[in-house]
Design a protein around this motif. Sequence first.
Motif, short mmCIF file in Angstrom:
data_model
loop_
_atom_site.label_atom_id
_atom_site.label_comp_id
_atom_site.label_asym_id
_atom_site.label_seq_id
_atom_site.Cartn_x
_atom_site.Cartn_y
_atom_site.Cartn_z
N LYS A 1 -3.41 -3.94 -6.18
CA LYS A 1 -3.53 -3.21 -4.93
C LYS A 1 -2.26 -2.41 -4.68
O LYS A 1 -1.24 -2.61 -5.34
CB LYS A 1 -3.78 -4.16 -3.76
N GLN A 2 -2.34 -1.50 -3.71
CA GLN A 2 -1.15 -0.75 -3.32
C GLN A 2 0.00 -1.70 -3.01
O GLN A 2 -0.19 -2.73 -2.39
CB GLN A 2 -1.44 0.12 -2.10
N TRP A 3 1.20 -1.34 -3.47
CA TRP A 3 2.44 -2.07 -3.28
C TRP A 3 2.64 -3.24 -4.25
O TRP A 3 3.69 -3.85 -4.26
CB TRP A 3 2.62 -2.58 -1.83
N SER B 1 0.47 2.83 -6.49
CA SER B 1 0.30 3.79 -5.39
C SER B 1 -1.15 4.11 -5.12
O SER B 1 -1.52 4.49 -4.00
CB SER B 1 1.05 5.08 -5.71
N ASP B 2 -2.00 3.99 -6.15
CA ASP B 2 -3.39 4.39 -6.02
C ASP B 2 -4.21 3.70 -7.10
O ASP B 2 -3.66 2.98 -7.94
CB ASP B 2 -3.53 5.92 -6.16
N ASN C 1 -4.17 9.44 -1.91
CA ASN C 1 -3.49 8.15 -1.78
C ASN C 1 -2.06 8.23 -2.30
O ASN C 1 -1.13 7.67 -1.71
CB ASN C 1 -4.25 7.06 -2.56
N PHE D 1 1.19 7.65 0.01
CA PHE D 1 1.99 6.47 -0.36
C PHE D 1 3.44 6.87 -0.64
O PHE D 1 4.37 6.17 -0.25
CB PHE D 1 1.38 5.80 -1.59
N TYR E 1 6.85 5.16 0.43
CA TYR E 1 7.59 4.48 -0.64
C TYR E 1 9.04 4.91 -0.71
O TYR E 1 9.93 4.09 -0.99
CB TYR E 1 6.91 4.72 -1.99
#
Length: 253
Positions: A99-101, A218-219, A228, A232, A236
């Motif tokens: 997932k993101q992050w 990020s995507d 996205n 992001f 970030y």
Amino acid sequence: MRHLHIALISAMREEIGNTLNHLNDISSKKFGDLEIYTGKWDNKTDNFQSIFISLVWSGWGKVSASRAATRLISNSSNEHPIDCIFFTGVAGAVDSKLKQWDVVLADKVVQYDMDARPLFKRFYIPALNLDRLTSSEEWKKKTYSAILNAKNKGLLEEFGSITKGLIGTGDRFISDQNFLVELSKDLNGLKAIEMEGAAVAQVASQEGIPWVIIRVISDEANSDAAQNFSEFLEIYKKNSWDLLNAILLGISK
């Protein structure tokens, strides 16, 4: 007591964040439109007399990344040669669990657009006769422990889970899910894709310098990837130093 010299490369300035604000005695050197900065990290350590950081944002793609890595290496002095090259930044997820992050630390990297068939197997790099490049076990272990320890202490709250695996590099921003599905079939265990890491890894490997590739998701490399990614990146850039600082603190112990 010896010095430590770490090289940091990212494709974009946002991925380096405000790292320069944490360096002292900064000098810079320009090579055309590429500028390399070198300074002393302002954190004190008992294990090294001083820690030098050289950093550069390369621009997108394998050629730009290779150029930046080569210039970094050639710009380092004999007195303080580079101990390890880190490439960090964002990437698109291939593994649906990511997932993101989330943070992906490369066990191995592959240039998924390298194809010299029929002379070599697909993905093989003729100069090395390998399809996957493996990062330094020592530096990878240090980096993983540094991030994990920071997470366990309640730091890096913006970031998600940390995982190790295969990262693919190619000169293509992927937003085509069908392409991704086919690529996943050809590269079992592929975690994420980006546009620079494996090129830096090849340069570092051929120069005999350890390397580490760290990517933050990020995507999901689908039809929404461009939007996205852009959204992001704005967030970030405010947090990228937190990750780099945690790594530096960990590897300098």
